[in-house]
Structure formats: structure tokens, C-alpha cells
Design a protein around this motif. Sequence first.
Motif, PDB file in Angstrom:
ATOM      1  N   SER A 107       0.845  -1.186   0.000  1.00 55.03           N
ATOM      2  CA  SER A 107       0.000   0.000   0.000  1.00 55.03           C
ATOM      3  C   SER A 107       0.886   1.243   0.000  1.00 55.03           C
ATOM      4  O   SER A 107       1.577   1.492   0.988  1.00 55.03           O
ATOM      5  CB  SER A 107      -0.918   0.010   1.224  1.00 55.03           C
ATOM      6  OG  SER A 107      -1.724   1.179   1.218  1.00 55.03           O
ATOM      7  N   PRO A 108       0.935   1.994  -1.110  1.00 58.14           N
ATOM      8  CA  PRO A 108       0.133   1.864  -2.324  1.00 58.14           C
ATOM      9  C   PRO A 108       0.652   0.752  -3.229  1.00 58.14           C
ATOM     10  O   PRO A 108       1.716   0.194  -2.981  1.00 58.14           O
ATOM     11  CB  PRO A 108       0.312   3.227  -2.996  1.00 58.14           C
ATOM     12  CG  PRO A 108       1.696   3.625  -2.602  1.00 58.14           C
ATOM     13  CD  PRO A 108       1.846   3.152  -1.179  1.00 58.14           C
ATOM     14  N   GLU A 110       0.324  -0.495  -7.654  1.00 59.45           N
ATOM     15  CA  GLU A 110      -0.134  -0.451  -9.041  1.00 59.45           C
ATOM     16  C   GLU A 110      -0.389   0.962  -9.566  1.00 59.45           C
ATOM     17  O   GLU A 110       0.208   1.360 -10.563  1.00 59.45           O
ATOM     18  CB  GLU A 110      -1.401  -1.298  -9.222  1.00 59.45           C
ATOM     19  CG  GLU A 110      -1.823  -1.423 -10.674  1.00 59.45           C
ATOM     20  CD  GLU A 110      -3.062  -2.275 -10.841  1.00 59.45           C
ATOM     21  OE1 GLU A 110      -3.609  -2.271 -11.949  1.00 59.45           O
ATOM     22  OE2 GLU A 110      -3.470  -2.956  -9.878  1.00 59.45           O
ATOM     23  N   SER A 111      -1.262   1.731  -8.926  1.00 61.64           N
ATOM     24  CA  SER A 111      -1.596   3.056  -9.442  1.00 61.64           C
ATOM     25  C   SER A 111      -0.803   4.166  -8.771  1.00 61.64           C
ATOM     26  O   SER A 111      -1.017   5.348  -9.056  1.00 61.64           O
ATOM     27  CB  SER A 111      -3.095   3.326  -9.278  1.00 61.64           C
ATOM     28  OG  SER A 111      -3.459   3.267  -7.918  1.00 61.64           O
ATOM     29  N   ASP A 112       0.117   3.805  -7.875  1.00 62.34           N
ATOM     30  CA  ASP A 112       0.934   4.795  -7.174  1.00 62.34           C
ATOM     31  C   ASP A 112       2.133   4.065  -6.584  1.00 62.34           C
ATOM     32  O   ASP A 112       2.237   2.839  -6.655  1.00 62.34           O
ATOM     33  CB  ASP A 112       0.121   5.489  -6.079  1.00 62.34           C
ATOM     34  CG  ASP A 112       0.699   6.845  -5.678  1.00 62.34           C
ATOM     35  OD1 ASP A 112       1.740   7.244  -6.255  1.00 62.34           O
ATOM     36  OD2 ASP A 112       0.137   7.493  -4.787  1.00 62.34           O
ATOM     37  N   SER A 113       3.040   4.817  -5.999  1.00 63.39           N
ATOM     38  CA  SER A 113       4.210   4.238  -5.354  1.00 63.39           C
ATOM     39  C   SER A 113       4.707   5.180  -4.281  1.00 63.39           C
ATOM     40  O   SER A 113       4.371   6.375  -4.280  1.00 63.39           O
ATOM     41  CB  SER A 113       5.330   3.997  -6.377  1.00 63.39           C
ATOM     42  OG  SER A 113       5.798   5.232  -6.895  1.00 63.39           O
ATOM     43  N   GLU A 116       6.761   7.977  -5.890  1.00 57.42           N
ATOM     44  CA  GLU A 116       5.950   9.060  -6.445  1.00 57.42           C
ATOM     45  C   GLU A 116       5.333   9.921  -5.356  1.00 57.42           C
ATOM     46  O   GLU A 116       5.244  11.154  -5.494  1.00 57.42           O
ATOM     47  CB  GLU A 116       4.847   8.481  -7.324  1.00 57.42           C
ATOM     48  CG  GLU A 116       5.338   7.861  -8.618  1.00 57.42           C
ATOM     49  CD  GLU A 116       4.219   7.131  -9.328  1.00 57.42           C
ATOM     50  OE1 GLU A 116       3.624   7.725 -10.246  1.00 57.42           O
ATOM     51  OE2 GLU A 116       3.941   5.963  -8.976  1.00 57.42           O
ATOM     52  N   ARG A 185       7.735   7.276 -12.079  1.00 59.04           N
ATOM     53  CA  ARG A 185       6.571   6.397 -12.188  1.00 59.04           C
ATOM     54  C   ARG A 185       6.981   4.922 -12.229  1.00 59.04           C
ATOM     55  O   ARG A 185       6.228   4.044 -11.812  1.00 59.04           O
ATOM     56  CB  ARG A 185       5.748   6.755 -13.424  1.00 59.04           C
ATOM     57  CG  ARG A 185       4.507   5.885 -13.580  1.00 59.04           C
ATOM     58  CD  ARG A 185       3.558   6.416 -14.616  1.00 59.04           C
ATOM     59  NE  ARG A 185       2.427   5.523 -14.799  1.00 59.04           N
ATOM     60  CZ  ARG A 185       1.246   5.903 -15.281  1.00 59.04           C
ATOM     61  NH1 ARG A 185       1.034   7.159 -15.593  1.00 59.04           N
ATOM     62  NH2 ARG A 185       0.271   5.025 -15.439  1.00 59.04           N
ATOM     63  N   ARG A 188       6.615   2.188  -9.337  1.00 62.65           N
ATOM     64  CA  ARG A 188       5.492   1.264  -9.116  1.00 62.65           C
ATOM     65  C   ARG A 188       5.922  -0.171  -9.394  1.00 62.65           C
ATOM     66  O   ARG A 188       5.626  -1.085  -8.626  1.00 62.65           O
ATOM     67  CB  ARG A 188       4.321   1.637 -10.031  1.00 62.65           C
ATOM     68  CG  ARG A 188       3.792   3.038  -9.838  1.00 62.65           C
ATOM     69  CD  ARG A 188       2.663   3.349 -10.801  1.00 62.65           C
ATOM     70  NE  ARG A 188       2.289   4.755 -10.711  1.00 62.65           N
ATOM     71  CZ  ARG A 188       1.265   5.298 -11.367  1.00 62.65           C
ATOM     72  NH1 ARG A 188       0.525   4.538 -12.171  1.00 62.65           N
ATOM     73  NH2 ARG A 188       0.987   6.581 -11.231  1.00 62.65           N
TER      74      ARG A 188
END
Length: 217
Positions: A107-108, A110-113, A116, A185, A188
Motif C-alpha cells: 500500500s500503495p 499499481e496506481s501509485d508508489s 511518487e 513512475r 510502481r
Amino acid sequence: MRYGVLGTGQVGRTLGGRLVELGHEVRLGSRTPDNTAAVQWAAAAGPRAGAGTFAQAAEFGEVLVNAVGGRVALAALEAAGARNIDGKVVVDVSNPLAFEEGELRLSPVESDSVGEQIQRAFPHARVVKSLNTVNCRVMVDPGSVPGEHHVFVCGDDPGAREQVTALLGEFGWPAERVLDLGGIRAARAVEMWLPLWVGLFQKFGHGEFNLEVRRSR
């Protein structure tokens, strides 16, 4: 060079210790100035090593290393203070590890890291994700694993990626084994490697392994 290492766990102490051995000055940062692990580490590491708060370590360092857990990285960096971070290279070695109902989760994902998140929170920092795909011994001693295995860097600032690649070279990673994935990015993807790493750790019974990427040309 002066390094501020945020985090007093095994990763932070290992990275800090190797940096001292290489001739750099290191301040190990934690929530409190009298953190026992940090104070003991500094006493054992010698005159180029010191301990302090997150803010003191960040102010001291020309380059910063985020070695706290991914779930608390933003809080640690916020405690360090944007004024002590802006303009500096921040090497993020963390992973977004979480345990929920006894299971490993990210957590996070796939859509975040975490990489980022740090870059968004500190837009004037030069964040580079690296070293999160290996354990701390392999980070500073890649020769402990045989073969031409690889490590990754990613970040929005090309100059920062080059600087981190040079640091990895000091740790023993030849430049041709550092794979530059481009912008932050890509963090991720390298963060999502963690569940497989844990599965391999459980299979092998130790963390001295790594990936070797082979290609036809």
C-alpha cells in the motif's frame, strides 16, 4: 560527501556504515535525538558518524537516503522538513510493506508508489528510487551474490539518476548492471517486486539473492 540517512533499522545502519567505510560523513536520523540504536551505531562507526533527529540528519546531508518503511516515509520526511530536503537528491530505498489480517500487502500498489508520493510531497527534491529490490547486505556488497545480477534506478531528474548510479558504483555495482528505468513512475513496478522477493526468501531461507536480466542483444 555528507549523507543524511533517515531510519535506524538494519537497512539504515547498514547503508550508513558502508558510507562511513567509504570515507563519507553520515548523520543517522530518527524521531528523537537520543535514539538508542542510532547513538550506539554512531559510537561504533567512528568519528565520521553521528546521530540526530530526522531534521538534523536532513540538514546535515548533501544527499539524503530514505531508509524508513514505506508506510511511514512521508511522515519521516515531513519531520525532516522541506527546507532541509529541497534541491537535494533523495535516494528512496523503501517498500510499501503492510500486513493486513496476517497477510503481506502493498500500500500503495499499481496506481501509485512511495517514490511518487515522496516526489509529489516534495516537488523540489530530486527523488531516485533504487536498491529496494535487494536486502541490505546485497545493497552494499553485490559481490555476495554471484553472477551479473542487476539493480534499478528511476527518477524524474536525469542528473540525480546519474549521481545515484555513481553512488551504486561505490557500493560495488558496475554501471552496466544498473538499469535506468526513466521517470519516478517506474517505482510502481520495482516496488511491486516485493511479494515475489518475500516468496523467494521463504523458499531459500535467506535474502542473499537477486535478479539477473538477460536479453538477446
